[in-house]
Design a protein around this motif. Structure first.
Motif, PDB file in Angstrom:
ATOM      1  N   ALA A   1       0.932   7.213   2.315  1.00  0.00           N
ATOM      2  CA  ALA A   1       1.904   6.694   2.610  1.00  0.00           C
ATOM      3  C   ALA A   1       2.278   6.311   4.175  1.00  0.00           C
ATOM      4  O   ALA A   1       2.860   5.144   4.590  1.00  0.00           O
ATOM      5  CB  ALA A   1       2.956   7.082   1.243  1.00  0.00           C
TER       6      ALA A   1
ATOM      7  N   ALA B   1      -0.166   4.125   6.055  1.00  0.00           N
ATOM      8  CA  ALA B   1       0.446   2.834   5.488  1.00  0.00           C
ATOM      9  C   ALA B   1       1.372   2.137   6.127  1.00  0.00           C
ATOM     10  O   ALA B   1       1.391   0.996   6.504  1.00  0.00           O
ATOM     11  CB  ALA B   1      -0.116   3.026   3.961  1.00  0.00           C
ATOM     12  N   LEU B   2       2.203   2.739   5.923  1.00  0.00           N
ATOM     13  CA  LEU B   2       3.377   2.536   6.389  1.00  0.00           C
ATOM     14  C   LEU B   2       3.240   2.223   8.184  1.00  0.00           C
ATOM     15  O   LEU B   2       4.082   1.004   8.712  1.00  0.00           O
ATOM     16  CB  LEU B   2       4.999   3.407   6.692  1.00  0.00           C
ATOM     17  CG  LEU B   2       5.738   3.190   5.579  1.00  0.00           C
ATOM     18  CD1 LEU B   2       6.479   4.034   4.992  1.00  0.00           C
ATOM     19  CD2 LEU B   2       6.285   1.947   5.733  1.00  0.00           C
TER      20      LEU B   2
ATOM     21  N   GLN C   1      -6.182   5.477   6.083  1.00  0.00           N
ATOM     22  CA  GLN C   1      -4.864   5.820   4.696  1.00  0.00           C
ATOM     23  C   GLN C   1      -5.701   6.703   4.310  1.00  0.00           C
ATOM     24  O   GLN C   1      -5.525   7.654   3.633  1.00  0.00           O
ATOM     25  CB  GLN C   1      -4.513   4.691   3.908  1.00  0.00           C
ATOM     26  CG  GLN C   1      -3.730   3.844   4.436  1.00  0.00           C
ATOM     27  CD  GLN C   1      -3.461   2.897   3.860  1.00  0.00           C
ATOM     28  OE1 GLN C   1      -2.986   2.571   2.304  1.00  0.00           O
ATOM     29  NE2 GLN C   1      -2.963   1.365   4.365  1.00  0.00           N
TER      30      GLN C   1
ATOM     31  N   ASP D   1       0.889  -1.604  -0.418  1.00  0.00           N
ATOM     32  CA  ASP D   1      -0.482   0.208   0.081  1.00  0.00           C
ATOM     33  C   ASP D   1       0.937   1.099  -0.345  1.00  0.00           C
ATOM     34  O   ASP D   1       0.668   2.028  -0.393  1.00  0.00           O
ATOM     35  CB  ASP D   1      -0.973   0.577   1.013  1.00  0.00           C
ATOM     36  CG  ASP D   1      -2.127  -1.202   0.791  1.00  0.00           C
ATOM     37  OD1 ASP D   1      -2.226  -1.835   0.313  1.00  0.00           O
ATOM     38  OD2 ASP D   1      -2.697  -1.335   2.143  1.00  0.00           O
ATOM     39  N   TRP D   2       2.512   0.955   0.469  1.00  0.00           N
ATOM     40  CA  TRP D   2       2.930   2.537   1.023  1.00  0.00           C
ATOM     41  C   TRP D   2       3.462   2.794  -0.636  1.00  0.00           C
ATOM     42  O   TRP D   2       3.514   3.799  -0.521  1.00  0.00           O
ATOM     43  CB  TRP D   2       3.967   2.595   1.754  1.00  0.00           C
ATOM     44  CG  TRP D   2       4.998   1.442   1.648  1.00  0.00           C
ATOM     45  CD1 TRP D   2       4.455   0.174   2.665  1.00  0.00           C
ATOM     46  CD2 TRP D   2       6.071   1.646   1.628  1.00  0.00           C
ATOM     47  NE1 TRP D   2       6.395  -0.585   1.869  1.00  0.00           N
ATOM     48  CE2 TRP D   2       6.778   0.592   1.519  1.00  0.00           C
ATOM     49  CE3 TRP D   2       6.616   2.566   0.491  1.00  0.00           C
ATOM     50  CZ2 TRP D   2       8.153   0.194   0.718  1.00  0.00           C
ATOM     51  CZ3 TRP D   2       8.142   3.017   0.277  1.00  0.00           C
ATOM     52  CH2 TRP D   2       8.715   1.505   0.934  1.00  0.00           C
TER      53      TRP D   2
ATOM     54  N   TRP E   1       1.010   4.416  -2.423  1.00  0.00           N
ATOM     55  CA  TRP E   1       0.648   6.043  -2.143  1.00  0.00           C
ATOM     56  C   TRP E   1       1.779   6.693  -2.508  1.00  0.00           C
ATOM     57  O   TRP E   1       1.747   7.333  -3.462  1.00  0.00           O
ATOM     58  CB  TRP E   1       1.111   6.030  -0.936  1.00  0.00           C
ATOM     59  CG  TRP E   1      -0.973   5.584  -0.772  1.00  0.00           C
ATOM     60  CD1 TRP E   1      -0.778   4.313   0.606  1.00  0.00           C
ATOM     61  CD2 TRP E   1      -2.511   6.612  -0.296  1.00  0.00           C
ATOM     62  NE1 TRP E   1      -2.292   4.048   0.655  1.00  0.00           N
ATOM     63  CE2 TRP E   1      -2.889   5.344   0.642  1.00  0.00           C
ATOM     64  CE3 TRP E   1      -2.475   7.471  -1.120  1.00  0.00           C
ATOM     65  CZ2 TRP E   1      -4.536   5.697   0.638  1.00  0.00           C
ATOM     66  CZ3 TRP E   1      -3.707   7.417  -0.745  1.00  0.00           C
ATOM     67  CH2 TRP E   1      -4.683   7.119  -0.207  1.00  0.00           C
TER      68      TRP E   1
END
Length: 140
Positions: free
Chosen positions: A37, A40-41, A49, A3-4, A7
């Motif tokens: 991002a 997400a991290l 997010q 995910d990150w 982003w």
């Protein structure tokens, strides 16, 4: 792709697009995507997010809009030297009648009017405004 990374790829695409447009608004949205991002991290859910990215992007855009960079300068084109090359140029007027005159300027005959505070005397004048086919002048 995690995910990150998604982003950050989207943010990178917006930064490149911003380079072509010359505005800072896409950059502000890219900052929001960067915040997504980071969310997400940190392990946030997908909806969190998205919420973080939206809030940060909107806040950054609102801050930019209120700054001096978000608003174009409001000046009249008839007085703006960057729009009209005649502003600041000199014109010679030989005689005046009731605050008006006619004189040759750039190979054409122009109507000339006195600007605020200008004195109607023969000589050199500086153009301060162009209104249609009239030159508004001040004493040089």
């Amino acid at each position: 792709m995690t995910d990150w990374m998604s982003w950050l790829v989207a943010a990178g695409i917006l930064v490149v697009a911003e380079l072509f447009t010359g505005t800072f608004y896409l950059l502000m949205i890219a900052i929001g995507l960067g915040a997504g991002a980071l969310a997400a991290l940190s392990g946030a859910s997908g909806s969190t997010q998205t919420f973080v990215a939206a809030v940060v992007g909107l806040a950054a855009t609102a801050i930019l809009h209120r700054s001096r960079f978000g608003r174009p300068a409001r000046s009249e084109a008839s007085r703006d030297r960057n729009v009209n090359i005649d502003i600041g140029q000199r014109v010679v007027v030989s005689n005046w009648q009731d605050g008006r005159a006619r004189a040759m300027y750039r190979g054409a005959l122009w109507d000339i009017e006195l600007g605020p505070g200008a004195q109607p005397e023969a000589g050199d004048f500086r153009i301060v405004e162009v209104l249609g086919s009239r030159l508004i002048v001040s004493n040089a």
